[in-house]
Design a protein around this motif. Structure first.
Motif, PDB file in Angstrom:
ATOM      1  N   ALA A 150       4.924  54.112  13.117  1.00 55.85           N
ATOM      2  CA  ALA A 150       5.907  55.168  13.297  1.00 55.85           C
ATOM      3  C   ALA A 150       7.149  54.890  14.331  1.00 55.85           C
ATOM      4  N   PRO A 151       8.026  55.168  14.511  1.00 51.39           N
ATOM      5  CA  PRO A 151       9.033  55.024  15.592  1.00 51.39           C
ATOM      6  C   PRO A 151       8.696  55.284  16.893  1.00 51.39           C
ATOM      7  N   SER A 152       8.598  54.270  17.757  1.00 51.62           N
ATOM      8  CA  SER A 152       8.106  54.642  19.129  1.00 51.62           C
ATOM      9  C   SER A 152       9.279  54.938  20.051  1.00 51.62           C
ATOM     10  N   SER A 153      10.541  55.001  19.525  1.00 59.61           N
ATOM     11  CA  SER A 153      11.796  55.110  20.652  1.00 59.61           C
ATOM     12  C   SER A 153      11.591  56.625  21.030  1.00 59.61           C
ATOM     13  N   THR A 154      12.124  56.797  22.276  1.00 56.19           N
ATOM     14  CA  THR A 154      12.323  58.141  22.561  1.00 56.19           C
ATOM     15  C   THR A 154      13.719  58.453  22.569  1.00 56.19           C
ATOM     16  N   LYS A 155      14.613  57.730  21.883  1.00 54.50           N
ATOM     17  CA  LYS A 155      15.875  58.129  21.811  1.00 54.50           C
ATOM     18  C   LYS A 155      16.139  58.955  20.496  1.00 54.50           C
ATOM     19  N   ASN A 156      15.601  60.194  20.587  1.00 48.29           N
ATOM     20  CA  ASN A 156      16.041  61.112  19.563  1.00 48.29           C
ATOM     21  C   ASN A 156      16.188  62.802  20.468  1.00 48.29           C
ATOM     22  N   GLN A 157      16.219  63.857  19.563  1.00 48.37           N
ATOM     23  CA  GLN A 157      16.666  64.998  20.060  1.00 48.37           C
ATOM     24  C   GLN A 157      15.759  65.350  20.910  1.00 48.37           C
ATOM     25  N   ASP A 158      14.393  65.269  20.764  1.00 51.09           N
ATOM     26  CA  ASP A 158      13.351  65.721  21.697  1.00 51.09           C
ATOM     27  C   ASP A 158      13.074  64.945  22.836  1.00 51.09           C
ATOM     28  N   LYS A 159      13.878  63.689  22.953  1.00 56.47           N
ATOM     29  CA  LYS A 159      13.503  62.686  23.880  1.00 56.47           C
ATOM     30  C   LYS A 159      11.842  62.423  24.155  1.00 56.47           C
ATOM     31  N   GLU A 160      11.140  62.222  23.091  1.00 60.99           N
ATOM     32  CA  GLU A 160       9.653  62.034  23.306  1.00 60.99           C
ATOM     33  C   GLU A 160       9.288  61.432  21.948  1.00 60.99           C
ATOM     34  N   ARG A 161       8.072  60.851  21.950  1.00 61.00           N
ATOM     35  CA  ARG A 161       7.614  60.194  20.938  1.00 61.00           C
ATOM     36  C   ARG A 161       6.859  61.457  19.761  1.00 61.00           C
ATOM     37  N   ASP A 162       6.624  61.059  18.736  1.00 61.83           N
ATOM     38  CA  ASP A 162       6.002  62.097  17.858  1.00 61.83           C
ATOM     39  C   ASP A 162       4.674  62.375  18.652  1.00 61.83           C
ATOM     40  N   PRO A 163       4.428  63.604  18.970  1.00 60.29           N
ATOM     41  CA  PRO A 163       2.856  63.984  19.461  1.00 60.29           C
ATOM     42  C   PRO A 163       1.673  63.738  18.651  1.00 60.29           C
ATOM     43  N   GLU A 164       1.943  63.539  17.322  1.00 58.42           N
ATOM     44  CA  GLU A 164       0.734  63.506  16.235  1.00 58.42           C
ATOM     45  C   GLU A 164       0.502  62.014  16.098  1.00 58.42           C
ATOM     46  N   MET A 165       1.339  61.152  16.468  1.00 61.07           N
ATOM     47  CA  MET A 165       1.209  59.685  16.746  1.00 61.07           C
ATOM     48  C   MET A 165       0.688  59.078  18.100  1.00 61.07           C
ATOM     49  N   HIS A 166      -0.243  57.818  17.875  1.00 55.68           N
ATOM     50  CA  HIS A 166      -0.652  57.114  19.242  1.00 55.68           C
ATOM     51  C   HIS A 166      -0.596  55.668  18.742  1.00 55.68           C
TER      52      HIS A 166
END
Length: 287
Positions: A150-166
Motif C-alpha cells: 500500500a502507499p506509505s506516503s503521507t502526501k495525501n488529503q488526510d496527511k497520514e498513512r492508511d490506518p488499516e495498514m501496517h
C-alpha cells in the motif's frame, strides 16, 4: 428487446477470435451468474436516478468482474466499455442503444457489495458450485500468505498513512500494507477461503480461519511452524505438513537422513506450489 446495431453485426463477421474473447466466453459459461445475482438482488436498488429503471443487475455484476480481471479503475472501466467491443458484449450492452454506466455508478455498485459484505457470500456460492461439479474436493488444503503493498506516503488529503495498514519486515526488507491469507484446495488449486489483516499480523494467527473443516491434511510453509500445538487447532482432526526451516535441513549431518529429508521437503514444496498461482494472478494480472 435489445436491438443489434450494424456495428455489432459487422463485428460478428470477423474471422479471428482474440484471447480476450476466448477468456470471456469461458467465464460466461463457468461463472454461475444467476446464483450470484440472487445473492445481490435483495440489496440492489429497484429504481435508478430520477425514478428511471436501474441498469440490470446482471450487467453490473459482469462489469464488476471485468474490472477485477483487468485491474481497471472506475474511470478506466467506463472508458473500456466505450472502447472495447468484447467487454461491452460480455456485459450485454450495445453502444448507442443503452446507457453505459459511468464511473460513479460502477463505484456505487462496488460499495454496495462492500456495505453488505457480499463478497464472502459470493465466494461461498462459487465454491458450492465448483464442489457440485466435482472441481473442489475439500480433502486437503494448502494455506499461505502474501503481502499486498500500500502507499506509505503521507502526501495525501488526510496527511497520514492508511490506518488499516501496517509495516512489517520480511527478510532484510521492510514492507507497508496488508496481508492476504488464503486457503486453497490441495487437488485443484482453487481458492476456498480468504482473510485479510494488517501486514504485521503473524501468519500462524490466521491458520485456523483458512480451514473449512473437511480437510484431512493441510500443507504450509515454515511460517506456520508449531501450528498443530495451538489451542484453536488441537480439536481439528487435521494432519499438518509444515515445511522445515532451511537451517534445520542444512544443519543435518551429511548422509541418508539429510538426503531423505531434502526429498521429503521437495515433495511438500511441489504440493504447496499450487498456492502461489492465485498470488501470481492477483499481483501480475490484477496489478
Amino acid at each position: 428487446m435489445k436491438q443489434t446495431t450494424f456495428a455489432s453485426l459487422n463485428y460478428s463477421t470477423k474471422k479471428r477470435q482474440t484471447r480476450r474473447e476466448k477468456f470471456l466466453a469461458q467465464m460466461e459459461q463457468v461463472v454461475p451468474w444467476k446464483t450470484l445475482e440472487k445473492v445481490i438482488e435483495p440489496h440492489y436498488p429497484r429504481e435508478g436516478r430520477r425514478g428511471r429503471p436501474p441498469i440490470p443487475l446482471g450487467t453490473m455484476l459482469r462489469i464488476h468482474f471485468l474490472q477485477q480481471w483487468y485491474a481497471l479503475s472506475d474511470p478506466g472501466m467506463e472508458d473500456a466499455l466505450y472502447e472495447i467491443e468484447p467487454m461491452r458484449r460480455f456485459a450485454g450492452m450495445e453502444l448507442n442503444e443503452q446507457a453505459i454506466p459511468d464511473e460513479t455508478t460502477i463505484l456505487k455498485f462496488r460499495r454496495l457489495l462492500e456495505k453488505h459484505d457480499l463478497a464472502t457470500s459470493l465466494l461461498a456460492k462459487v465454491n458450492a458450485h465448483l464442489e457440485r461439479r466435482g472441481l473442489l474436493m475439500r480433502k486437503g488444503a494448502i494455506v499461505d500468505t502474501t503481502i499486498i503493498e500500500a502507499p506509505s506516503s503521507t502526501k495525501n488529503q488526510d496527511k497520514e498513512r492508511d490506518p488499516e495498514m501496517h509495516q512489517t519486515r520480511k527478510g532484510q526488507q521492510w514492507h507497508f500494507g496488508m496481508k492476504a491469507h488464503i486457503g486453497v484446495d490441495m487437488q485443484s488449486g482453487l481458492v476456498h477461503t480468504v482473510t485479510c489483516t494488517a501486514a504485521n499480523e503473524a501468519d500462524i494467527n490466521e491458520a485456523v480461519k483458512l480451514l473449512h473443516g473437511k480437510e484431512e491434511m493441510a500443507f504450509s510453509d515454515a511460517g506456520y511452524t508449531g501450528v498443530e500445538k495451538r489451542e484453536d487447532v488441537k480439536d481439528r482432526d487435521v494432519e499438518w505438513q509444515v515445511a522445515a526451516k532451511r537451517g534445520t535441513v542444512t544443519g543435518l549431518p551429511e548422509g541418508k537422513l539429510k538426503k531423505a529429508t531434502k526429498w521429503l521437503e521437495y515433495l511438500k514444496a511441489a504440493i504447496r506450489s499450487k498456492v502461489e498461482h492465485p498470488f501470481r494472478i492477483v499481483k501480475r494480472q490484477f496489478g
